[in-house]
Design a protein around this motif. Structure first.
Motif, PDB file in Angstrom:
ATOM      1  N   ASP A 139      -6.459  -0.715  -7.616  1.00 42.03           N
ATOM      2  CA  ASP A 139      -6.342  -1.020  -6.196  1.00 42.03           C
ATOM      3  C   ASP A 139      -7.277  -0.177  -5.332  1.00 42.03           C
ATOM      4  N   LEU A 140      -7.063   1.132  -5.342  1.00 42.23           N
ATOM      5  CA  LEU A 140      -7.805   2.005  -4.428  1.00 42.23           C
ATOM      6  C   LEU A 140      -9.289   2.076  -4.760  1.00 42.23           C
ATOM      7  N   ALA A 141      -9.620   2.134  -6.048  1.00 44.68           N
ATOM      8  CA  ALA A 141     -11.027   2.248  -6.439  1.00 44.68           C
ATOM      9  C   ALA A 141     -11.706   0.884  -6.559  1.00 44.68           C
ATOM     10  N   SER A 142     -11.155   0.011  -7.416  1.00 48.29           N
ATOM     11  CA  SER A 142     -11.833  -1.255  -7.722  1.00 48.29           C
ATOM     12  C   SER A 142     -11.789  -2.263  -6.586  1.00 48.29           C
ATOM     13  N   GLN A 143     -10.757  -2.234  -5.763  1.00 47.90           N
ATOM     14  CA  GLN A 143     -10.653  -3.210  -4.675  1.00 47.90           C
ATOM     15  C   GLN A 143     -11.136  -2.629  -3.347  1.00 47.90           C
ATOM     16  N   LEU A 144     -10.470  -1.582  -2.857  1.00 52.03           N
ATOM     17  CA  LEU A 144     -10.768  -1.055  -1.524  1.00 52.03           C
ATOM     18  C   LEU A 144     -12.104  -0.317  -1.477  1.00 52.03           C
ATOM     19  N   ALA A 145     -12.243   0.743  -2.266  1.00 46.63           N
ATOM     20  CA  ALA A 145     -13.472   1.535  -2.226  1.00 46.63           C
ATOM     21  C   ALA A 145     -14.675   0.724  -2.695  1.00 46.63           C
ATOM     22  N   ASN A 146     -14.484  -0.109  -3.698  1.00 45.09           N
ATOM     23  CA  ASN A 146     -15.581  -0.909  -4.219  1.00 45.09           C
ATOM     24  C   ASN A 146     -16.102  -1.891  -3.174  1.00 45.09           C
ATOM     25  N   LEU A 147     -15.199  -2.537  -2.439  1.00 43.11           N
ATOM     26  CA  LEU A 147     -15.629  -3.474  -1.411  1.00 43.11           C
ATOM     27  C   LEU A 147     -16.413  -2.747  -0.320  1.00 43.11           C
ATOM     28  N   ALA A 148     -15.903  -1.572   0.099  1.00 39.17           N
ATOM     29  CA  ALA A 148     -16.604  -0.807   1.130  1.00 39.17           C
ATOM     30  C   ALA A 148     -18.009  -0.438   0.679  1.00 39.17           C
ATOM     31  N   ALA A 149     -18.164  -0.077  -0.586  1.00 39.07           N
ATOM     32  CA  ALA A 149     -19.474   0.298  -1.112  1.00 39.07           C
ATOM     33  C   ALA A 149     -20.404  -0.917  -1.203  1.00 39.07           C
ATOM     34  N   ARG A 150     -19.863  -2.051  -1.634  1.00 36.25           N
ATOM     35  CA  ARG A 150     -20.689  -3.248  -1.833  1.00 36.25           C
ATOM     36  C   ARG A 150     -21.243  -3.791  -0.515  1.00 36.25           C
ATOM     37  N   LEU A 257      -3.073   0.663   5.712  1.00 34.44           N
ATOM     38  CA  LEU A 257      -2.822   1.689   4.696  1.00 34.44           C
ATOM     39  C   LEU A 257      -2.799   3.104   5.262  1.00 34.44           C
ATOM     40  N   LEU A 258      -3.118   3.262   6.531  1.00 35.21           N
ATOM     41  CA  LEU A 258      -3.222   4.608   7.118  1.00 35.21           C
ATOM     42  C   LEU A 258      -1.983   5.482   6.905  1.00 35.21           C
ATOM     43  N   PRO A 259      -0.758   4.966   7.119  1.00 37.28           N
ATOM     44  CA  PRO A 259       0.408   5.835   6.911  1.00 37.28           C
ATOM     45  C   PRO A 259       0.596   6.235   5.446  1.00 37.28           C
ATOM     46  N   THR A 260       0.031   5.453   4.532  1.00 40.60           N
ATOM     47  CA  THR A 260       0.237   5.683   3.105  1.00 40.60           C
ATOM     48  C   THR A 260      -0.853   6.541   2.493  1.00 40.60           C
ATOM     49  N   GLU A 263      -5.774  10.211   4.294  1.00 43.67           N
ATOM     50  CA  GLU A 263      -7.069  10.851   4.054  1.00 43.67           C
ATOM     51  C   GLU A 263      -8.130   9.828   3.662  1.00 43.67           C
ATOM     52  N   LYS A 264      -7.812   8.986   2.691  1.00 43.27           N
ATOM     53  CA  LYS A 264      -8.780   7.989   2.207  1.00 43.27           C
ATOM     54  C   LYS A 264      -9.048   6.923   3.270  1.00 43.27           C
ATOM     55  N   ALA A 265      -8.013   6.457   3.950  1.00 39.54           N
ATOM     56  CA  ALA A 265      -8.182   5.404   4.949  1.00 39.54           C
ATOM     57  C   ALA A 265      -9.005   5.894   6.129  1.00 39.54           C
ATOM     58  N   ASN A 266      -8.740   7.103   6.597  1.00 40.77           N
ATOM     59  CA  ASN A 266      -9.515   7.646   7.709  1.00 40.77           C
ATOM     60  C   ASN A 266     -10.981   7.842   7.314  1.00 40.77           C
ATOM     61  N   ARG A 267     -11.211   8.232   6.076  1.00 39.86           N
ATOM     62  CA  ARG A 267     -12.584   8.410   5.611  1.00 39.86           C
ATOM     63  C   ARG A 267     -13.319   7.069   5.610  1.00 39.86           C
ATOM     64  N   LEU A 268     -12.639   6.010   5.191  1.00 41.46           N
ATOM     65  CA  LEU A 268     -13.260   4.684   5.193  1.00 41.46           C
ATOM     66  C   LEU A 268     -13.524   4.204   6.615  1.00 41.46           C
TER      67      LEU A 268
END
Length: 301
Positions: A139-150, A257-260, A263-268
């Motif tokens: 979820d966090l790497a392959s879906q969320l972070a990966n989409l942001a990078a792509r 996802l911010l409440p959950t 750190e990661k959501a704010n960075r994105l």
């Protein structure tokens, strides 16, 4: 008449049930009896309890409050338990998890996401170190972070300055190639809120990742890395639309996802130039991002 209860002053034949003392603490911790002050948060909008103590909170506690003439909690939300290997956790069995060790190993955001996503309201959730890693990678790497990078690669030449106007335009004119993702993005906040209001936080977060999965499919199908090579103005316009939908998926999912995973959501959200003032629930709707004035640039991811 329980021997282990709290003795009633002046009456040795009776004791106070221990739950009375425990339950009253919900009010006394907020300053009850409020002689020279007012309650700060009593009664609670939602009182969250484990399923094994529902009777005390849904029967005894309201009865005590009614007897004292005090307002009742507006809602009681009972959640299920955590198991390990489908068995109730027990120190004697050794099937317990050390939360501090888990935080050190996986990080607080990842562990919090796993517990909210896999934790149950009606059914028990099963804790597994392997499942924590699966949630992180899938979820966090392959879906969320990966989409942001792509969708934010330097070679795609993302122009965020026109995104606010483009978002407004796309609310009225939707290309058939974008129809599925557009509908999912538009419906996501309302559907997620309905589940959040019911306490179904895991299912609500699941909707965000359904959208991210569709957004990843959408960017693969529309190939922005091919569009960027074209000198045709129509292809360049199409490129901006494709990138908008991808980054809009990242933005909406990150706000939900911010409440959950703060750190990661704010960075994105920092990465895609979303101002801190634009990260509230009111901004969680299609096309509500990138409204601040001034140039906007993607930050290094």
């Amino acid at each position: 008449r329980l021997r282990w209860g709290i003795p009633v002053p002046g009456d040795n034949e009776h004791t106070i049930y221990v739950w009375v003392d425990a339950l009253v603490n919900y009010a006394t911790v907020d300053g009850y009896p409020w002689i020279d002050s007012k309650p700060n948060y009593f009664p609670p909008d939602v009182q969250v309890v484990g399923k094994d103590i529902v009777r005390f909170h849904a029967v005894y506690w309201p009865a005590l409050l009614m007897a004292a003439g005090l307002p009742l909690p507006k809602r009681i939300l009972a959640h299920a338990h955590w198991t390990m290997g489908s068995q109730k956790m027990s120190k004697s069995k050794g099937n317990v998890a050390d939360p501090f060790e888990a935080i050190e190993r996986y990080g607080l955001d990842t562990l919090r996401y796993f517990m909210i996503r896999n934790g149950g309201i009606a059914d028990d959730g099963d804790y597994s170190a392997d499942e924590v890693l699966v949630r992180h990678r899938k979820d966090l790497a392959s879906q969320l972070a990966n989409l942001a990078a792509r969708c934010s690669s330097e070679r795609l030449c993302v122009n965020l300055d026109g995104f606010a106007a483009l978002g407004q335009k796309l609310q009225c004119h939707v290309d058939s190639r974008d129809a599925v993702l557009h509908a999912m993005l538009t419906e996501l906040p309302g559907k997620a809120k309905t589940l959040f209001d019911k306490g179904e936080f895991g299912r609500g977060l699941g909707l965000a990742f359904d959208v991210l999965a569709e957004a990843n499919r959408h960017i693969t199908e529309n190939e922005p890395w091919t569009l960027v090579k074209s000198s045709d103005p129509s292809q360049q316009a199409r490129l901006q639309v494709v990138l908008f939908y991808s980054l809009e998926a990242v933005r909406l999912a990150s706000i939900l996802l911010l409440p959950t995973i703060p750190e990661k959501a704010n960075r994105l959200l920092d990465h895609i130039a979303i101002e801190r003032s634009e990260r509230q629930w009111a901004n969680a709707k299609f096309g509500a991002g990138w409204q601040s004035s001034g140039p906007k640039h993607l930050l290094p991811g």
